[in-house]
Design an enzyme around this catalytic site. Structure first.
Site, PDB file in Angstrom:
ATOM      1  N   LEU A  37     -75.129  -5.665 -24.328  1.00 35.24           N
ATOM      2  CA  LEU A  37     -74.355  -4.433 -24.164  1.00 35.24           C
ATOM      3  C   LEU A  37     -72.864  -4.700 -23.963  1.00 35.24           C
ATOM      4  O   LEU A  37     -72.472  -5.650 -23.305  1.00 35.24           O
ATOM      5  CB  LEU A  37     -74.891  -3.640 -22.966  1.00 35.24           C
ATOM      6  CG  LEU A  37     -76.370  -3.250 -23.043  1.00 35.24           C
ATOM      7  CD1 LEU A  37     -76.744  -2.379 -21.853  1.00 35.24           C
ATOM      8  CD2 LEU A  37     -76.713  -2.542 -24.343  1.00 35.24           C
ATOM      9  N   HIS A  41     -71.671   0.539 -25.985  1.00 40.10           N
ATOM     10  CA  HIS A  41     -72.970   1.013 -25.502  1.00 40.10           C
ATOM     11  C   HIS A  41     -72.792   1.797 -24.200  1.00 40.10           C
ATOM     12  O   HIS A  41     -73.441   2.829 -23.980  1.00 40.10           O
ATOM     13  CB  HIS A  41     -73.914  -0.158 -25.208  1.00 40.10           C
ATOM     14  CG  HIS A  41     -74.250  -1.002 -26.392  1.00 40.10           C
ATOM     15  ND1 HIS A  41     -73.785  -2.281 -26.533  1.00 40.10           N
ATOM     16  CD2 HIS A  41     -75.018  -0.748 -27.479  1.00 40.10           C
ATOM     17  CE1 HIS A  41     -74.260  -2.798 -27.660  1.00 40.10           C
ATOM     18  NE2 HIS A  41     -75.003  -1.888 -28.251  1.00 40.10           N
ATOM     19  N   GLN A 152     -70.625   5.969 -33.682  1.00 40.57           N
ATOM     20  CA  GLN A 152     -70.063   6.201 -35.014  1.00 40.57           C
ATOM     21  C   GLN A 152     -69.767   4.888 -35.752  1.00 40.57           C
ATOM     22  O   GLN A 152     -69.651   4.868 -36.965  1.00 40.57           O
ATOM     23  CB  GLN A 152     -68.788   7.064 -34.878  1.00 40.57           C
ATOM     24  CG  GLN A 152     -67.963   7.253 -36.137  1.00 40.57           C
ATOM     25  CD  GLN A 152     -68.720   7.952 -37.258  1.00 40.57           C
ATOM     26  OE1 GLN A 152     -69.647   8.729 -37.004  1.00 40.57           O
ATOM     27  NE2 GLN A 152     -68.341   7.679 -38.496  1.00 40.57           N
ATOM     28  N   SER A 189     -68.614  -4.768 -31.001  1.00 38.64           N
ATOM     29  CA  SER A 189     -69.898  -5.027 -31.642  1.00 38.64           C
ATOM     30  C   SER A 189     -70.544  -6.197 -30.920  1.00 38.64           C
ATOM     31  O   SER A 189     -69.846  -7.147 -30.519  1.00 38.64           O
ATOM     32  CB  SER A 189     -69.665  -5.410 -33.110  1.00 38.64           C
ATOM     33  OG  SER A 189     -70.812  -6.039 -33.641  1.00 38.64           O
TER      34      SER A 189
END
Ligand code: PAF
Length: 282
Positions: A37, A41, A152, A189
């Site tokens: 995470l 997140h 998104q 990411s």
């Protein structure tokens, strides 16, 4: 915060979190993740916390969405740290099943959203979205959330899952939250873990390419091929970066568009061996 590894336990915990049997029910939000995470997140967990009475987060590195030569075995797994972060966000339940729990040897059912699953990342990663839609369907059935939260950054995943929710009448609200970026523009990411310091610098070119597209649109450029060309020229400035795709598409169907208003501009590129994605909505 309850950490549940079995479907049966998660189902009964979620029934309680939804306030089943009470006169006034409670709203339950779900944030599906593969762990490792980061702030992206956590922004989803916060959005769920703000919008729902109770929040469940799933942590499951889903083998069916990885291709044979992809990074399933080396995908970062930071479970203890993930749990500590989620506890701080006031999450009520972590659902962290094993692979055998989610995919018993006898299971043979998959969910496929035809068409849209074969575009962008689906074209580059055959079978990827079949794995995503199958596992997310299972999570929706197990947790039965009122709202589900997605980022998104995975714009193609958003298109595929939104269509699945509509096609299969899942009774939930599909919530999409904005991309979270580092101060220098790099989209967060879990795969950024793989980048060396040099590659991390090279990876900034994805954001620069998208900024170039935004500038071009602001100065009146309306041709999608010209926008793709402009982004391509920026990406070509980094020799360590190999473009997978640059696309200007309808954000729902992922089909090419000629009118760029409201379009999704998405890029995917390999930085060294790490495949990164980023996008903007015009
Ligand atoms: O976006 C992800 O992390 C995964 O694709 C998801 C939605 C958790 C399904 O495994």
């Amino acid at each position: 915060m309850l950490i549940s590894k079995t479907i049966a336990e998660a189902q009964s915990a979620c029934a309680q979190l939804r306030g089943e049997g009470r006169v006034v029910g409670r709203t339950l939000g779900l944030v599906p993740t593969m762990g490792a995470l980061h702030e992206g997140h956590l922004s989803l967990a916060r959005a769920a916390r703000a919008a729902c009475d109770a929040v469940a987060v799933s942590i499951f590195v889903n083998p069916t969405q990885f291709g044979p030569n992809e990074d399933f075995s080396k995908y970062p797994r930071t479970f203890e740290n993930d749990c500590a972060l989620l506890e701080r966000e006031g999450v009520d339940l972590i659902f962290a099943p094993t692979v055998e729990e989610m995919y018993p040897a006898w299971a043979s059912t998959f969910v496929i959203v035809e068409g849209v699953s074969d575009r962008l990342d689906g074209a580059s990663r055959p079978g990827h979205f079949r794995g995503v839609t199958t596992v997310v369907s299972k999570l929706f059935h197990i947790i039965a959330p009122h709202k589900a939260f997605f980022g998104q950054k995975d714009a193609a995943q958003v298109a595929v899952l939104r269509k699945m929710v509509r096609d299969l009448n899942f009774p939930l609200q599909f919530v999409v939250c904005p991309i979270v970026r580092e101060a220098d523009g790099l989209a967060l990411s879990s795969r950024n873990h793989y980048l060396s310091e040099k590659e991390r610098q090279q990876a900034l070119v994805l954001h620069r390419a998208l900024q170039k597209v935004e500038e071009a649109v602001a100065s009146g450029e309306g041709s999608s091929s010209k926008l793709i060309e402009a982004a391509g020229l920026v990406l070509a400035q980094e020799p360590g970066v190999r473009v997978d795709y640059i696309a200007v598409v309808d954000p729902d169907t992922l089909e090419d568009v000629s009118d760029v208003r409201g379009a999704l501009v998405a890029v995917a590129a390999f930085v060294g061996t790490t495949r990164l994605i980023d996008n903007i909505l015009l």
